[in-house]
Design a protein around this motif. Structure first.
Motif, PDB file in Angstrom:
ATOM      1  N   VAL A  42     131.174  80.563 -21.410  1.00  0.00           N
ATOM      2  CA  VAL A  42     130.128  80.941 -22.362  1.00  0.00           C
ATOM      3  C   VAL A  42     130.614  82.177 -23.101  1.00  0.00           C
ATOM      4  CG1 VAL A  42     127.712  81.519 -22.674  1.00  0.00           C
ATOM      5  CG2 VAL A  42     128.382  80.068 -20.771  1.00  0.00           C
ATOM      6  N   THR A  43     130.755  82.070 -24.414  1.00  0.00           N
ATOM      7  CA  THR A  43     131.309  83.152 -25.229  1.00  0.00           C
ATOM      8  C   THR A  43     130.365  83.484 -26.380  1.00  0.00           C
ATOM      9  OG1 THR A  43     132.448  81.625 -26.724  1.00  0.00           O
ATOM     10  CG2 THR A  43     133.637  82.302 -24.719  1.00  0.00           C
ATOM     11  N   THR A  44     130.731  84.489 -27.129  1.00  0.00           N
ATOM     12  CA  THR A  44     129.942  84.848 -28.316  1.00  0.00           C
ATOM     13  C   THR A  44     129.906  83.684 -29.301  1.00  0.00           C
ATOM     14  OG1 THR A  44     130.610  87.163 -28.053  1.00  0.00           O
ATOM     15  CG2 THR A  44     129.718  86.527 -30.194  1.00  0.00           C
ATOM     16  N   GLU A  45     131.054  83.025 -29.482  1.00  0.00           N
ATOM     17  CA  GLU A  45     131.096  81.884 -30.404  1.00  0.00           C
ATOM     18  C   GLU A  45     130.170  80.762 -29.942  1.00  0.00           C
ATOM     19  OE1 GLU A  45     134.133  78.633 -32.468  1.00  0.00           O
ATOM     20  OE2 GLU A  45     134.916  80.048 -30.986  1.00  0.00           O
ATOM     21  N   ILE A  46     130.145  80.511 -28.634  1.00  0.00           N
ATOM     22  CA  ILE A  46     129.265  79.462 -28.105  1.00  0.00           C
ATOM     23  C   ILE A  46     127.807  79.788 -28.423  1.00  0.00           C
ATOM     24  CG2 ILE A  46     128.422  78.334 -26.003  1.00  0.00           C
ATOM     25  CD1 ILE A  46     131.268  77.510 -26.799  1.00  0.00           C
ATOM     26  N   TYR A  47     127.419  81.033 -28.211  1.00  0.00           N
ATOM     27  CA  TYR A  47     126.032  81.418 -28.502  1.00  0.00           C
ATOM     28  C   TYR A  47     125.745  81.327 -30.000  1.00  0.00           C
ATOM     29  CZ  TYR A  47     123.852  82.660 -24.088  1.00  0.00           C
ATOM     30  OH  TYR A  47     123.241  82.591 -22.856  1.00  0.00           O
ATOM     31  N   ASN A  48     126.715  81.636 -30.824  1.00  0.00           N
ATOM     32  CA  ASN A  48     126.505  81.516 -32.268  1.00  0.00           C
ATOM     33  C   ASN A  48     126.306  80.055 -32.676  1.00  0.00           C
ATOM     34  OD1 ASN A  48     126.707  84.266 -32.526  1.00  0.00           O
ATOM     35  ND2 ASN A  48     128.813  84.253 -33.297  1.00  0.00           N
ATOM     36  N   LEU A  49     127.109  79.163 -32.087  1.00  0.00           N
ATOM     37  CA  LEU A  49     126.944  77.728 -32.348  1.00  0.00           C
ATOM     38  C   LEU A  49     125.559  77.276 -31.883  1.00  0.00           C
ATOM     39  CD1 LEU A  49     130.455  76.516 -31.121  1.00  0.00           C
ATOM     40  CD2 LEU A  49     129.644  76.466 -33.485  1.00  0.00           C
ATOM     41  N   HIS A  50     125.141  77.801 -30.741  1.00  0.00           N
ATOM     42  CA  HIS A  50     123.837  77.475 -30.161  1.00  0.00           C
ATOM     43  C   HIS A  50     122.710  77.932 -31.095  1.00  0.00           C
ATOM     44  CE1 HIS A  50     121.452  76.346 -26.663  1.00  0.00           C
ATOM     45  NE2 HIS A  50     120.755  77.476 -26.788  1.00  0.00           N
ATOM     46  N   LEU A  51     122.842  79.152 -31.589  1.00  0.00           N
ATOM     47  CA  LEU A  51     121.807  79.718 -32.472  1.00  0.00           C
ATOM     48  C   LEU A  51     121.737  78.992 -33.813  1.00  0.00           C
ATOM     49  CD1 LEU A  51     122.374  83.482 -31.651  1.00  0.00           C
ATOM     50  CD2 LEU A  51     120.187  82.281 -31.424  1.00  0.00           C
ATOM     51  N   ARG A  52     122.873  78.510 -34.293  1.00  0.00           N
ATOM     52  CA  ARG A  52     122.872  77.763 -35.564  1.00  0.00           C
ATOM     53  C   ARG A  52     122.039  76.488 -35.431  1.00  0.00           C
ATOM     54  NH1 ARG A  52     129.233  77.731 -36.657  1.00  0.00           N
ATOM     55  NH2 ARG A  52     129.572  79.978 -36.472  1.00  0.00           N
ATOM     56  N   THR A  53     122.112  75.861 -34.253  1.00  0.00           N
ATOM     57  CA  THR A  53     121.325  74.647 -34.020  1.00  0.00           C
ATOM     58  C   THR A  53     119.831  74.966 -34.119  1.00  0.00           C
ATOM     59  OG1 THR A  53     123.057  73.902 -32.506  1.00  0.00           O
ATOM     60  CG2 THR A  53     120.981  72.704 -32.441  1.00  0.00           C
ATOM     61  N   TYR A  54     119.420  76.094 -33.535  1.00  0.00           N
ATOM     62  CA  TYR A  54     118.017  76.509 -33.614  1.00  0.00           C
ATOM     63  C   TYR A  54     117.638  76.837 -35.054  1.00  0.00           C
ATOM     64  CZ  TYR A  54     116.763  76.653 -28.662  1.00  0.00           C
ATOM     65  OH  TYR A  54     116.425  76.306 -27.381  1.00  0.00           O
ATOM     66  N   ALA A  55     118.521  77.512 -35.758  1.00  0.00           N
ATOM     67  CA  ALA A  55     118.225  77.885 -37.144  1.00  0.00           C
ATOM     68  C   ALA A  55     118.027  76.645 -38.012  1.00  0.00           C
ATOM     69  CB  ALA A  55     119.363  78.748 -37.699  1.00  0.00           C
ATOM     70  N   LYS A  56     118.878  75.625 -37.793  1.00  0.00           N
ATOM     71  CA  LYS A  56     118.767  74.389 -38.572  1.00  0.00           C
ATOM     72  C   LYS A  56     117.459  73.666 -38.245  1.00  0.00           C
ATOM     73  CE  LYS A  56     120.615  71.285 -41.372  1.00  0.00           C
ATOM     74  NZ  LYS A  56     121.897  70.625 -41.105  1.00  0.00           N
ATOM     75  N   ALA A  57     117.030  73.769 -36.975  1.00  0.00           N
ATOM     76  CA  ALA A  57     115.788  73.116 -36.559  1.00  0.00           C
ATOM     77  C   ALA A  57     114.553  73.947 -36.879  1.00  0.00           C
ATOM     78  CB  ALA A  57     115.854  72.824 -35.061  1.00  0.00           C
ATOM     79  N   GLN A  58     114.770  75.141 -37.456  1.00  0.00           N
ATOM     80  CA  GLN A  58     113.661  76.038 -37.811  1.00  0.00           C
ATOM     81  C   GLN A  58     112.839  76.427 -36.568  1.00  0.00           C
ATOM     82  OE1 GLN A  58     112.673  77.081 -41.335  1.00  0.00           O
ATOM     83  NE2 GLN A  58     114.873  76.639 -41.329  1.00  0.00           N
ATOM     84  N   LYS A  59     113.545  76.731 -35.483  1.00  0.00           N
ATOM     85  CA  LYS A  59     112.892  77.108 -34.233  1.00  0.00           C
ATOM     86  C   LYS A  59     113.469  78.412 -33.701  1.00  0.00           C
ATOM     87  CE  LYS A  59     110.323  73.356 -33.664  1.00  0.00           C
ATOM     88  NZ  LYS A  59     108.844  73.394 -33.615  1.00  0.00           N
ATOM     89  N   MET A  60     112.648  79.136 -32.937  1.00  0.00           N
ATOM     90  CA  MET A  60     113.108  80.378 -32.325  1.00  0.00           C
ATOM     91  C   MET A  60     113.547  80.098 -30.888  1.00  0.00           C
ATOM     92  SD  MET A  60     111.108  84.019 -31.866  1.00  0.00           S
ATOM     93  CE  MET A  60     110.015  83.491 -30.565  1.00  0.00           C
TER      94      MET A  60
END
Length: 494
Positions: free
Chosen positions: A438-456
């Motif tokens: 689990v790295t910073t890049e992994i969390y960024n990829l994870h957060l992009r998925t939430y951003a695209k779904a318009q969810k927090m």
């Protein structure tokens, strides 16, 4: 004698320095309790009263008890026995062979200890070359370079062998640019041999340098060193890579003149080269020749031929050959079945691939990491996100330690982001966390998925802290962006 002392002292000093530097003087070391003496084949054989009469019986009994008997181990035992015989005078070369065997069986530290424990007059060029070879084999690159330097200072570089070891090392660690200078040093000290020239040609091949390769080949001929099948194999490979097929066919013919039954590996090389030239008849001819020469072909040879048939588009022939392998091979090596499996996946024949996998498992062949990864890639193509994450998890769980494939992880997250699948993203994060990646890049990829779904995402900063992951500027922007969105309901996934 003096130069032996210089090399030995330098090596011993380096070894002792590392040992003492690692343990402060204030630390008291308690020696480990002696463990029960383990019975070994070596102890049994060396304790025989009449070894000539009973050694064979002892070895047979050892095998009958379920133990394995390796050629290297028997050779080492013979070396041990020779050292105990007063009437056998051992030479430095004998110690060099023994050192090599110890390295193969017991590892680097045991080989080093054997070197330092041997009589001082035996620490000469043969044993030093053997130690150098051991360092290269065990990828102790700094030790190898240090030893090579000491051997040079003490004038122990009177054969091409140490230079060949170093060229092998530079080819392995990617420092090919060091080879030309090493060749010049070799020429100043002694004369290159066939292995030296073949290694030099391999360096040229790795750099796609045809001009230098051809000059090396001409120099080799001028030096009256007869090229072998490996020489022509290297040149043929280079010509094929540069699409100089006429030259490749010419050198391939020369290679074929030099292969023989004792050079078994040469036939697999011939098959690969004919395959790369698109020569179906050549591939079939060499395979037929192999089957006539050798009573039983191994997995690697079947793998080579099946892969070649797939590459030239002969899938039906590849399937028939796989059936043959499956009927006679006791190994159940999944690397062979993965060849056909991978081809079906590549051609988007997912159902055929799954049917084949069912057959493979039924035959007792255990799917490997590659098997599950291929299925992951297959479902990535068809964008079936649930199956992608499922098979990716199976892939990771099939190995003790996962070597991260960040490109594949990015592709999976991209699919989840495109489909706004935050539950799939949470499952993927959990899979990666369990794999210890689990790295910073992994969390960024994870957060992009939430951003695209318009969810927090829930408690994202706390989770990052728990995973010991530091946010970067992109992370902070994504957290700020998603903090204004609706809270997601993924509590069941956390």
């Amino acid at each position: 004698m003096q130069r032996r002392r210089v090399v030995t002292t330098a090596l011993a000093a380096a070894r002792n320095y590392r040992a003492t530097a690692a343990v402060p003087n204030s630390v008291k070391i308690t020696p480990p309790s002696p463990s029960p003496r383990k019975e070994t084949l070596g102890k049994k054989l060396l304790s025989l009263v009449h070894p000539k009469r009973s050694a064979v019986v002892t070895i047979r009994q050892w095998k009958d008890q379920g133990h394995s008997v390796r050629k290297y181990e028997l050779n080492r035992i013979i070396c041990e026995w020779m050292r105990t015989q007063q009437d056998i005078k051992l030479l430095s070369g004998d110690y060099a062979v023994h050192l090599d065997l110890i390295a193969k069986l017991r590892g680097l530290s045991s080989a080093e200890q054997f070197f330092f424990d041997m009589p001082e007059h035996m620490r000469s060029e043969p044993t030093l070359s053997s130690l150098l070879h051991t360092y290269v084999q065990h990828r102790a690159y700094e030790k190898a370079e240090d030893l090579m330097e000491k051997m040079s200072e003490c004038d122990y570089l009177n054969s091409p062998l140490p230079y060949n070891h170093m060229m092998t090392m530079y080819l392995e660690n990617g420092k090919v640019e060091n080879i030309p200078n090493l060749i010049q040093e070799l020429k100043r000290s002694t004369t290159p041999d066939l292995v030296s020239y073949n290694l030099w040609l391999t360096a040229c091949q790795s750099q796609n340098d045809i001009k230098t390769a051809e000059n090396v080949f001409l120099e080799m001929k001028s030096a009256k060193i007869e090229p072998d099948w490996i020489t022509y194999s290297i040149l043929t490979n280079l010509y094929i890579k540069k699409e100089l097929n006429d030259r490749a066919k010419s050198t391939l013919k020369e290679m074929e003149k030099r292969v023989s039954k004792k050079h078994r590996a040469s036939y697999a090389s011939l098959i690969s080269l004919h395959t790369n030239l698109g020569d179906k008849k050549g591939v079939e001819r060499v395979w037929k020749n192999m089957k006539s020469l050798y009573h039983k072909l191994n997995d690697a040879e079947y793998t080579c031929m099946i892969a070649s048939l797939i590459k030239i588009g002969e899938i039906v022939s590849a399937e028939k050959l796989y059936d043959e392998w499956e009927s006679i091979s006791p190994t159940g090596d999944p690397r062979v079945s993965n060849l056909l499996f991978g081809d079906y996946i590549k051609k988007n024949q997912i159902e055929k691939a799954k049917t084949f996998l069912h057959r493979v498992v039924k035959k007792g062949i255990k799917p490997s990491y590659t098997t599950w990864e291929l299925l992951t890639l297959g479902y990535l193509k068809s964008k079936e996100k649930d199956l992608v994450v499922n098979y990716f998890e199976k892939a990771i769980c099939s190995v003790k330690k996962w070597e991260p494939n960040i490109l594949l992880v990015r592709e999976i997250y991209q699919l989840l982001e495109d489909q706004q699948d935050i539950k799939g993203a949470e499952k993927l994060l959990s899979v990666l966390r369990n794999a210890g990646y689990v790295t910073t890049e992994i969390y960024n990829l994870h957060l992009r998925t939430y951003a695209k779904a318009q969810k927090m995402p829930p408690i994202i900063e706390e989770r990052m802290e728990k995973d010991s992951v530091m946010p970067d500027s992109e992370t902070k922007e994504l957290v700020k962006l998603t903090s204004k969105m609706c809270v997601s309901d993924v509590s069941s996934c956390l």
